[in-house]
Enzyme design. Structure first.
Site, PDB file in Angstrom:
ATOM      1  N   CYS A   1       0.800  -1.227   0.000  1.00  0.00           N
ATOM      2  CA  CYS A   1       0.000   0.000   0.000  1.00  0.00           C
ATOM      3  C   CYS A   1       0.836   1.283   0.000  1.00  0.00           C
ATOM      4  CB  CYS A   1      -0.941   0.016   1.206  1.00  0.00           C
ATOM      5  SG  CYS A   1      -1.784  -1.553   1.458  1.00  0.00           S
TER       6      CYS A   1
ATOM      7  N   HIS B   1      -3.494   7.833   5.698  1.00  0.00           N
ATOM      8  CA  HIS B   1      -3.615   6.504   5.104  1.00  0.00           C
ATOM      9  C   HIS B   1      -5.045   6.020   5.318  1.00  0.00           C
ATOM     10  CE1 HIS B   1      -2.198   2.883   3.297  1.00  0.00           C
ATOM     11  NE2 HIS B   1      -2.484   2.133   4.358  1.00  0.00           N
TER      12      HIS B   1
ATOM     13  N   GLU C   1      -2.576   5.357  13.364  1.00  0.00           N
ATOM     14  CA  GLU C   1      -2.189   6.554  12.630  1.00  0.00           C
ATOM     15  C   GLU C   1      -2.512   7.822  13.414  1.00  0.00           C
ATOM     16  OE1 GLU C   1      -2.489   8.419   8.115  1.00  0.00           O
ATOM     17  OE2 GLU C   1      -3.912   6.863   8.713  1.00  0.00           O
TER      18      GLU C   1
ATOM     19  N   LYS D   1      -9.991   7.661   1.010  1.00  0.00           N
ATOM     20  CA  LYS D   1     -10.361   6.267   0.752  1.00  0.00           C
ATOM     21  C   LYS D   1     -11.848   6.051   1.008  1.00  0.00           C
ATOM     22  CE  LYS D   1      -5.929   3.917   1.637  1.00  0.00           C
ATOM     23  NZ  LYS D   1      -5.060   5.089   1.913  1.00  0.00           N
TER      24      LYS D   1
ATOM     25  N   HIS E   1      -9.600   1.859  -1.373  1.00  0.00           N
ATOM     26  CA  HIS E   1      -8.163   1.663  -1.169  1.00  0.00           C
ATOM     27  C   HIS E   1      -7.563   1.071  -2.435  1.00  0.00           C
ATOM     28  CE1 HIS E   1      -4.348   0.795   0.425  1.00  0.00           C
ATOM     29  NE2 HIS E   1      -4.673   0.341   1.625  1.00  0.00           N
TER      30      HIS E   1
ATOM     31  N   PHE F   1       1.170  -2.964   4.568  1.00  0.00           N
ATOM     32  CA  PHE F   1       1.429  -4.288   5.111  1.00  0.00           C
ATOM     33  C   PHE F   1       2.924  -4.585   4.927  1.00  0.00           C
ATOM     34  CE2 PHE F   1      -3.012  -6.464   4.675  1.00  0.00           C
ATOM     35  CZ  PHE F   1      -3.431  -5.777   5.793  1.00  0.00           C
TER      36      PHE F   1
END
Length: 402
Positions: free
Chosen positions: A162, A294, A305, A326, A331, A390
């Site tokens: 990502c 994010h 976050e 998003k 995403h 990830f």
């Protein structure tokens, strides 16, 4: 060190097939997430996504091109055409020889993989098209952009889940800032909305069945999207000499690795990337008015976050606006940072902060101003764009108003 500016932007995503329509959708807080229209959707537990609708490949590409271009490559070329046309650059002579293309993607030609696995294992076919490998490889989009626009300098693809697009754009920025290249075409693309792509993500149990609601106490997971965002990063004096319109200035970045867990995010890793971007760019904490988060809509990401931002910015965190687009376009995995950079450009250039839609009720662990549901007018001097992947791989970009 050279100054680096953005002189072209292009996109295709669930909100729009170009930058103006995407900006309009962001200003309106429009949701591009809806029912999926793909083969075997009835076999999926997750039936929604930020799918690009109203797009027919045959209207943009001929048969020979479609045989070579996976859907993610098609998206890349559409966005690259818009960005390069806006920049007004023609890659010829020395400029062509020294300019490059650095793009991000996570899955590459996943649609091509899915179709050909189906053909071989389900339908029992014993042959596949001879272009399967050049169609599915992760560097295909990068290569086709370089070939189409005669770009002969440093070119490659970054794959870091990502954070792929942010890592790619950080590298492109470094090439221009160091003087290695006068112009870099950069960004990212992804198209994972095929049966196999969604089925694999279902296994992680991080997907929402109804909506993406980042930072809301009622959030229940992420929603996949697809599309591309492509930009022209150009050395400032080069852009100035030719009278180019400048959309924003890229001033720094930082990258970090959590070195902790393959899927669970780390507050410390995220904070190192955020504070590193401030240091690399020379920005003060008080300079930053907006962060494109994010903000995936998962329980773990959003609170981690938020905590990282609060730790880095301290008392200034209360004055920050931080939204997750998003919630509108989904995403885009390896392409997500590229499309989200558009929200930073809109904030800096137009003074419009894209909202976090779907926000229903506050979460005390996400106690920041997430610009809930409605876009906001605000003067912003500098902005950050976060990407936390990830594998614990993080990349944060810093931009400022030109």
């Amino acid at each position: 060190m050279k100054r680096v500016v953005i002189t072209g932007a292009g996109t295709i995503n669930a909100l729009g097939h170009d930058v103006p329509s995407t900006f309009e959708a962001m200003r309106e807080g429009r949701c591009g997430i809806g029912p999926l229209d793909i083969r075997d959707v009835d076999r999926l537990g997750i039936k929604i996504g930020g799918q690009v609708h109203g797009y027919e490949p045959e209207e943009r590409f001929n048969r020979q091109q479609i045989a070579l271009y996976d859907r993610y490559t098609q998206f890349t070329l559409i966005a690259a055409e818009e960005a390069i046309q806006q920049s007004g650059i023609r890659f010829e002579g020395e400029l062509a020889a020294t300019s490059g293309v650095i793009l991000g993607t996570s899955g590459g030609g996943l649609t091509t993989q899915d179709e050909n696995y189906r053909a071989v294992y389900e339908e029992g076919k014993n042959r596949v098209h001879p272009f399967v490998v050049p169609k599915l490889m992760n560097n295909a989009a990068c290569s086709h952009v370089s070939m189409q626009y005669n770009i002969k300098g440093p070119s490659f693809t970054v794959a870091s889940a990502c954070a792929s697009s942010n890592h790619a754009m950080a590298q492109a920025f470094s090439f221009v800032r160091s003087g290695m290249a006068p112009v870099m075409v950069t960004g990212g693309s992804e198209s994972m909305l095929c049966f196999g792509g969604i089925k694999a993500w279902e296994g992680l149990r991080v997907m929402s069945k109804d909506a993406c609601r980042p930072f809301s106490a009622t959030r229940n997971g992420m929603v996949q999207g697809e599309g591309a965002g492509i930009f022209v990063f150009e050395e400032f004096e080069h852009a100035k000499a030719r009278g180019a319109e400048i959309l924003a200035e890229v001033v720094g970045y930082a990258m970090s690795s959590d070195a902790a867990d393959i899927v669970m995010p780390s507050k410390q890793g995220a904070a190192r990337a955020i504070s590193g971007a401030l240091k690399n760019s020379g920005l003060n904490k008080s300079d930053v008015g907006y962060i494109n988060a994010h903000g995936t809509g998962t329980a773990a990401n959003d609170k981690t976050e938020s905590a990282a931002v609060a730790d880095v910015f301290g008392t200034h965190a209360d004055k920050l606006m931080m939204s997750s687009t998003k919630s509108m376009h989904g995403h885009l995995i390896g392409g997500t940072g590229a499309v989200e950079l558009l929200a930073c450009i809109m904030a800096l250039k137009d003074g419009i902060i894209a909202p976090t839609i779907g926000y229903e009720e506050p979460d005390p662990e996400c106690a920041l101003d997430v610009v809930p549901n409605v876009a906001r007018e605000a003067k912003v001097k500098a902005a950050l764009s976060n990407a936390f992947a990830f594998g614990g791989l993080n990349a944060v970009l810093a931009l400022q108003k030109f």
